[in-house]
Design a protein around this motif. Structure first.
Motif, PDB file in Angstrom:
ATOM      1  N   ASP A  26      44.338  42.375  38.858  1.00  0.00           N
ATOM      2  CA  ASP A  26      43.718  42.192  37.420  1.00  0.00           C
ATOM      3  C   ASP A  26      42.530  41.532  37.380  1.00  0.00           C
ATOM      4  O   ASP A  26      41.644  41.911  36.895  1.00  0.00           O
ATOM      5  N   PHE A  27      42.514  40.392  38.313  1.00  0.00           N
ATOM      6  CA  PHE A  27      41.405  39.786  38.386  1.00  0.00           C
ATOM      7  C   PHE A  27      39.847  40.744  38.720  1.00  0.00           C
ATOM      8  O   PHE A  27      39.017  40.690  38.210  1.00  0.00           O
ATOM      9  N   PHE A  28      40.120  41.524  39.807  1.00  0.00           N
ATOM     10  CA  PHE A  28      39.123  42.276  40.325  1.00  0.00           C
ATOM     11  C   PHE A  28      38.990  43.591  39.221  1.00  0.00           C
ATOM     12  O   PHE A  28      38.000  44.490  39.233  1.00  0.00           O
ATOM     13  N   ALA A  29      39.934  43.755  38.686  1.00  0.00           N
ATOM     14  CA  ALA A  29      39.767  45.028  37.419  1.00  0.00           C
ATOM     15  C   ALA A  29      39.035  44.548  36.324  1.00  0.00           C
ATOM     16  O   ALA A  29      38.306  45.253  35.936  1.00  0.00           O
ATOM     17  N   VAL A  30      39.187  43.255  35.923  1.00  0.00           N
ATOM     18  CA  VAL A  30      38.335  42.642  34.963  1.00  0.00           C
ATOM     19  C   VAL A  30      37.141  42.426  35.273  1.00  0.00           C
ATOM     20  O   VAL A  30      36.052  42.953  34.375  1.00  0.00           O
ATOM     21  N   THR A  31      36.654  41.968  36.470  1.00  0.00           N
ATOM     22  CA  THR A  31      35.551  41.743  36.844  1.00  0.00           C
ATOM     23  C   THR A  31      34.653  42.980  37.096  1.00  0.00           C
ATOM     24  O   THR A  31      33.390  43.143  36.626  1.00  0.00           O
ATOM     25  N   ALA A  55      39.984  48.028  27.710  1.00  0.00           N
ATOM     26  CA  ALA A  55      41.070  47.920  28.715  1.00  0.00           C
ATOM     27  C   ALA A  55      40.829  46.400  29.318  1.00  0.00           C
ATOM     28  O   ALA A  55      41.841  45.942  29.636  1.00  0.00           O
ATOM     29  N   ILE A  56      39.630  45.778  29.133  1.00  0.00           N
ATOM     30  CA  ILE A  56      39.309  44.575  29.563  1.00  0.00           C
ATOM     31  C   ILE A  56      40.662  43.573  28.509  1.00  0.00           C
ATOM     32  O   ILE A  56      41.500  42.783  29.088  1.00  0.00           O
ATOM     33  N   ASN A  57      40.646  43.744  27.276  1.00  0.00           N
ATOM     34  CA  ASN A  57      41.398  42.998  26.416  1.00  0.00           C
ATOM     35  C   ASN A  57      42.826  43.542  26.749  1.00  0.00           C
ATOM     36  O   ASN A  57      43.777  42.695  26.445  1.00  0.00           O
ATOM     37  N   GLN A  58      43.310  44.568  26.919  1.00  0.00           N
ATOM     38  CA  GLN A  58      44.600  44.920  27.335  1.00  0.00           C
ATOM     39  C   GLN A  58      45.067  44.156  28.691  1.00  0.00           C
ATOM     40  O   GLN A  58      46.482  43.619  28.737  1.00  0.00           O
ATOM     41  N   TYR A  60      43.900  41.258  29.412  1.00  0.00           N
ATOM     42  CA  TYR A  60      44.014  39.771  28.959  1.00  0.00           C
ATOM     43  C   TYR A  60      44.991  39.459  28.353  1.00  0.00           C
ATOM     44  O   TYR A  60      45.744  38.486  28.249  1.00  0.00           O
ATOM     45  N   ALA A  61      45.473  40.503  27.498  1.00  0.00           N
ATOM     46  CA  ALA A  61      46.786  40.319  26.748  1.00  0.00           C
ATOM     47  C   ALA A  61      48.037  40.058  27.312  1.00  0.00           C
ATOM     48  O   ALA A  61      49.122  39.646  26.749  1.00  0.00           O
ATOM     49  N   LYS A  62      48.026  40.282  28.678  1.00  0.00           N
ATOM     50  CA  LYS A  62      48.928  40.070  29.471  1.00  0.00           C
ATOM     51  C   LYS A  62      49.353  38.488  29.783  1.00  0.00           C
ATOM     52  O   LYS A  62      50.404  37.989  30.232  1.00  0.00           O
ATOM     53  N   TYR A  63      48.409  37.854  29.733  1.00  0.00           N
ATOM     54  CA  TYR A  63      48.302  36.413  30.009  1.00  0.00           C
ATOM     55  C   TYR A  63      48.301  35.422  28.968  1.00  0.00           C
ATOM     56  O   TYR A  63      47.835  35.809  27.590  1.00  0.00           O
ATOM     57  N   GLN A  64      48.911  34.245  29.445  1.00  0.00           N
ATOM     58  CA  GLN A  64      48.788  33.106  28.181  1.00  0.00           C
ATOM     59  C   GLN A  64      47.212  32.526  28.143  1.00  0.00           C
ATOM     60  O   GLN A  64      46.429  32.799  28.940  1.00  0.00           O
ATOM     61  N   ASP A  65      47.073  32.026  27.084  1.00  0.00           N
ATOM     62  CA  ASP A  65      45.632  31.482  26.776  1.00  0.00           C
ATOM     63  C   ASP A  65      45.139  30.499  27.929  1.00  0.00           C
ATOM     64  O   ASP A  65      44.079  30.877  28.280  1.00  0.00           O
TER      65      ASP A  65
END
Length: 239
Positions: A26-31, A55-58, A60-65
């Protein structure tokens, strides 16, 4: 920071909501998506830009703040690691090395990357320095195609080999990379972008010639490689 690599690994391991491989991917996908959004004026239309942001927001939505706040930290650490490599005139698959140290290549993912020392050995044995010089003299660059790029170890090994010939691979190396696994594509794209290497990175199947997505590293546009690439195609037509 004394050991950014260890800090990167410790940060990945600190996530509680998802397993190591998911966080790493997910880190590399977001980056990769963030890079592409920053290049939106070159790469795609407004509708595509909104799709990438969604797609980025999707993800991030998987993770806690609190976990979301760690993604920029991971990026800063990766950039620090690659900057150190560039300063030492090294081109190393940082992502692949971290992947193995995290023990993410287990029986569940079945994902393993070529160790950098083997990639460096292969490039060193195959490199024909005279041919490289002739190609650069004739065309202004040397083109490198990698049909199964993984995280980019072999590409980076060739970049290091070209540097040993006395050239700056950021200026004379044009890369075309393809992989069937989007996770590998993202890793390769992010690393080549941070190393400042001009590249077209494709999510596709080299055997069937199917392509699902195409990404361009920032330097591809900023150093006018898009125009240089078209000029090279014209020269080949006239050969």
């Amino acid at each position: 920071m004394d050991n950014p690599k260890k800090e990167f690994i410790d940060t990945i391991l600190s996530f509680q909501s998802h397993d190591v491989w998911t966080v790493f991917s997910d880190f590399f996908a977001v980056t990769a998506l963030e890079f592409r959004c920053s290049l939106s004026s070159f790469e795609f239309k407004r509708g595509d830009l909104e799709q990438k942001k969604a797609a980025i927001n999707q993800i991030y939505a998987k993770y806690q703040d609190k976990e979301k706040e760690l993604f920029p930290k991971l990026y800063a650490l990766l950039e620090m690691l690659i900057d150190a490599e560039i300063q030492n005139k090294h081109f190393t698959d940082i992502a692949g090395a971290i992947f193995h140290e995290l023990d993410a290549g287990n029986k569940h993912t079945g994902q393993f990357f070529t160790p950098q020392h083997l990639a460096d050995l292969t490039a060193g044995l195959c490199l024909d320095a005279e041919k490289i010089r002739a190609l650069i003299t004739q065309n202004g660059c040397v083109r490198f195609s990698e049909p199964a790029s993984g995280a980019g170890a072999m590409i980076l090994a060739w970049a290091a080999a070209i540097a040993k010939c006395g050239y700056n691979p950021q200026k004379v190396m044009f890369i075309h990379a393809t992989d069937i696994d989007i996770r590998c594509v993202n890793m390769c794209y992010v690393q080549l972008s941070l190393y400042g290497l001009p590249a077209v990175v494709m999510h596709g199947d080299t055997l069937t010639l199917k392509t699902w997505d195409t990404m361009y590293t920032p330097i591809y546009y900023f150093d006018w490689w898009n125009l240089k690439n078209e000029r090279f195609k014209e020269l080949r037509k006239n050969d």
